[in-house]
Scaffold this motif. Structure first.
Motif, mmCIF file in Angstrom:
data_model
loop_
_atom_site.group_PDB
_atom_site.id
_atom_site.type_symbol
_atom_site.label_atom_id
_atom_site.label_comp_id
_atom_site.label_asym_id
_atom_site.label_seq_id
_atom_site.Cartn_x
_atom_site.Cartn_y
_atom_site.Cartn_z
ATOM 1 N N ALA A 189 49.182 35.523 -23.431
ATOM 2 C CA ALA A 189 47.795 35.380 -22.984
ATOM 3 C C ALA A 189 46.824 35.596 -24.140
ATOM 4 O O ALA A 189 45.808 34.889 -24.252
ATOM 5 N N GLY A 190 47.142 36.553 -25.012
ATOM 6 C CA GLY A 190 46.279 36.810 -26.157
ATOM 7 C C GLY A 190 46.231 35.654 -27.129
ATOM 8 O O GLY A 190 45.162 35.308 -27.654
ATOM 9 N N ARG A 191 47.388 35.039 -27.396
ATOM 10 C CA ARG A 191 47.424 33.875 -28.280
ATOM 11 C C ARG A 191 46.603 32.727 -27.689
ATOM 12 O O ARG A 191 45.826 32.059 -28.392
ATOM 13 N N MET A 192 46.774 32.453 -26.399
ATOM 14 C CA MET A 192 46.018 31.371 -25.764
ATOM 15 C C MET A 192 44.522 31.664 -25.800
ATOM 16 O O MET A 192 43.699 30.777 -26.086
ATOM 17 N N LEU A 193 44.169 32.913 -25.523
ATOM 18 C CA LEU A 193 42.761 33.304 -25.530
ATOM 19 C C LEU A 193 42.173 33.200 -26.933
ATOM 20 O O LEU A 193 41.007 32.818 -27.100
ATOM 21 N N THR A 194 42.974 33.515 -27.938
ATOM 22 C CA THR A 194 42.501 33.419 -29.321
ATOM 23 C C THR A 194 42.138 31.990 -29.677
ATOM 24 O O THR A 194 41.082 31.729 -30.278
ATOM 25 N N ILE A 195 42.995 31.030 -29.309
ATOM 26 C CA ILE A 195 42.706 29.623 -29.591
ATOM 27 C C ILE A 195 41.462 29.164 -28.829
ATOM 28 O O ILE A 195 40.611 28.432 -29.364
ATOM 29 N N TYR A 196 41.326 29.620 -27.592
ATOM 30 C CA TYR A 196 40.186 29.207 -26.766
ATOM 31 C C TYR A 196 38.871 29.765 -27.296
ATOM 32 O O TYR A 196 37.827 29.080 -27.265
ATOM 33 N N LEU A 197 38.897 31.014 -27.797
ATOM 34 C CA LEU A 197 37.666 31.672 -28.243
ATOM 35 C C LEU A 197 37.401 31.523 -29.734
ATOM 36 O O LEU A 197 36.422 32.086 -30.245
ATOM 37 N N ALA A 198 38.260 30.774 -30.422
ATOM 38 C CA ALA A 198 38.152 30.690 -31.883
ATOM 39 C C ALA A 198 37.034 29.764 -32.335
ATOM 40 O O ALA A 198 37.235 28.832 -33.114
ATOM 41 N N THR A 199 35.836 30.015 -31.815
ATOM 42 C CA THR A 199 34.652 29.300 -32.292
ATOM 43 C C THR A 199 33.785 30.206 -33.166
ATOM 44 O O THR A 199 32.836 29.727 -33.778
ATOM 45 N N SER A 200 34.125 31.486 -33.203
ATOM 46 C CA SER A 200 33.419 32.455 -34.038
ATOM 47 C C SER A 200 34.386 33.566 -34.387
ATOM 48 O O SER A 200 35.442 33.721 -33.754
ATOM 49 N N LYS A 201 34.037 34.358 -35.388
ATOM 50 C CA LYS A 201 34.927 35.440 -35.778
ATOM 51 C C LYS A 201 34.998 36.512 -34.692
ATOM 52 O O LYS A 201 36.039 37.154 -34.508
ATOM 53 N N GLU A 202 33.897 36.701 -33.950
ATOM 54 C CA GLU A 202 33.924 37.682 -32.860
ATOM 55 C C GLU A 202 34.848 37.234 -31.739
ATOM 56 O O GLU A 202 35.597 38.030 -31.158
ATOM 57 N N GLY A 203 34.798 35.929 -31.408
ATOM 58 C CA GLY A 203 35.689 35.404 -30.374
ATOM 59 C C GLY A 203 37.138 35.471 -30.786
ATOM 60 O O GLY A 203 38.016 35.804 -29.981
ATOM 61 N N LEU A 204 37.402 35.145 -32.056
ATOM 62 C CA LEU A 204 38.776 35.227 -32.563
ATOM 63 C C LEU A 204 39.287 36.661 -32.494
ATOM 64 O O LEU A 204 40.431 36.908 -32.095
ATOM 65 N N LEU A 205 38.448 37.617 -32.856
ATOM 66 C CA LEU A 205 38.851 39.018 -32.800
ATOM 67 C C LEU A 205 39.106 39.455 -31.365
ATOM 68 O O LEU A 205 40.046 40.205 -31.098
ATOM 69 N N ALA A 206 38.282 38.980 -30.426
ATOM 70 C CA ALA A 206 38.480 39.336 -29.016
ATOM 71 C C ALA A 206 39.837 38.854 -28.513
ATOM 72 O O ALA A 206 40.547 39.579 -27.798
ATOM 73 N N GLY A 207 40.214 37.622 -28.880
ATOM 74 C CA GLY A 207 41.526 37.124 -28.487
ATOM 75 C C GLY A 207 42.647 37.906 -29.127
ATOM 76 O O GLY A 207 43.661 38.204 -28.485
ATOM 77 N N TYR A 208 42.459 38.269 -30.388
ATOM 78 C CA TYR A 208 43.479 39.042 -31.085
ATOM 79 C C TYR A 208 43.627 40.435 -30.500
ATOM 80 O O TYR A 208 44.714 41.029 -30.543
ATOM 81 N N VAL A 209 42.544 40.994 -29.975
ATOM 82 C CA VAL A 209 42.628 42.320 -29.364
ATOM 83 C C VAL A 209 43.600 42.302 -28.186
ATOM 84 O O VAL A 209 44.418 43.215 -28.011
ATOM 85 N N VAL A 210 43.535 41.247 -27.379
ATOM 86 C CA VAL A 210 44.468 41.116 -26.248
ATOM 87 C C VAL A 210 45.894 40.970 -26.763
ATOM 88 O O VAL A 210 46.825 41.625 -26.262
ATOM 89 N N CYS A 272 52.234 26.939 -32.070
ATOM 90 C CA CYS A 272 53.695 27.016 -32.172
ATOM 91 C C CYS A 272 54.194 28.409 -31.809
ATOM 92 O O CYS A 272 55.228 28.558 -31.161
ATOM 93 N N SER A 273 53.442 29.439 -32.216
ATOM 94 C CA SER A 273 53.864 30.810 -31.914
ATOM 95 C C SER A 273 53.880 31.080 -30.415
ATOM 96 O O SER A 273 54.674 31.890 -29.930
ATOM 97 N N ILE A 274 53.007 30.396 -29.662
ATOM 98 C CA ILE A 274 52.996 30.564 -28.208
ATOM 99 C C ILE A 274 54.312 30.069 -27.611
ATOM 100 O O ILE A 274 54.921 30.736 -26.760
#
Length: 281
Positions: A189-210, A272-274
């Motif tokens: 779920a975190g990997r998918m969320l990271t790709i979805y939110l990867a429009t800014s560094k804050e969004g990328l970090l939020a996905g990585y937190v999960v 690929c990691s997903i």
């Protein structure tokens, strides 16, 4: 070796062993936070031309670690002699028995499953980290300062999860299999969320937190279970073989990650990691 020592000093299949493994990985996360911050400051002060200073700083940290290990070894020896610590009794110190260690790996279904799970996890993790800088630069257009900020807080988040989340989760009383399954669901779920939110560094970090929340549970739990299933007399050798196999597989990761990035874009390695994480189920 450090994980084998922790296993010798803690009871098998216990929350205490998992908690100490989590503290071990929390130290690694803290290092991931400190390292980019130091490199960032050196770059700001001296520019990119002074790479020798960065290398010298890294070597200095390694020297501090070596001195710390020597001090810890002396203190642990004294504590064992005084009875303050209890270690797994070993009558004699012998050379590693690789034949016996491989036999243990082949005969134990639990160890085989754990090591396959670890190989898959390590493979997907290194595919992402191999081209993380390319993804941050090409995918998000981040510069060196933003990259250092992002990687530092990933390390800080991982360290905090190891220090506080893992002991809390272990205290809930769920079985190890349940926790491993749940951690993999959270990682996917975190990997998918990271790709979805990867429009800014804050969004990328939020996905990585999960993603890091799942990783923080699965990594020390795997280490504790592997150390518990491996017999004490070959524990260090078994864990060493596992790490060697991981390193052998990880050789392929930069090449595969580079090909995926060049062929399909900067976020292809994470996609690929997903799929690799899904194989863990």
């Amino acid at each position: 070796i450090a994980k084998a020592c922790l296993a010798d000093l803690t009871p098998a299949f216990s929350q205490r062993r998992t908690a100490w493994m989590a503290r071990f990985y929390a130290g690694l996360g803290a290092g991931i936070y400190i390292g980019p911050q130091v490199a960032r400051r050196l770059t700001q002060w001296y520019g990119f031309g002074y790479w020798e200073l960065t290398a010298l700083t890294a070597a200095s940290f390694s020297l501090v670690v070596l001195l710390g290990m020597l001090v810890a070894g002396v203190m642990s020896r004294g504590a064992l002699q005084s009875g303050a610590l209890e270690a797994t009794p070993v009558e004699t110190v012998e050379a590693p028995d690789y034949r016996k260690a491989f036999g243990v790996l082949l005969q134990s279904m639990a160890l085989r499953q754990l090591f396959l799970l670890r190989l898959l996890w390590s493979f997907q993790f290194n595919i992402c980290t191999s081209t993380l800088g390319v993804m941050l630069k090409q995918g998000l257009g981040l510069g060196p300062d933003d990259m250092a900020w992002l990687v530092s807080y990933m390390g800080l988040t991982f360290a905090l999860f190891q220090a506080f989340l893992v002991p809390f989760v272990m205290a809930l009383g769920f079985s190890s299999v349940t926790l491993l399954f749940a951690s993999k669901v959270i990682e996917v779920a975190g990997r998918m969320l990271t790709i979805y939110l990867a429009t800014s560094k804050e969004g990328l970090l939020a996905g990585y937190v999960v993603y890091l929340a799942g990783t923080a549970v699965s990594v020390p739990l795997w280490a504790a279970l592997a150390a518990s299933y491996a017999p004490a007399e070959v524990r260090s050798t078994v864990l060493g073989i596992s790490k060697s196999l991981e390193c052998g597989v990880d050789i392929l990761c930069p090449t595969l990650a580079g090909w995926l990035t060049q062929s399909y874009g900067p976020f292809a390695p994470m996609t690929c990691s997903i799929y690799i994480l899904l194989l863990c189920f």
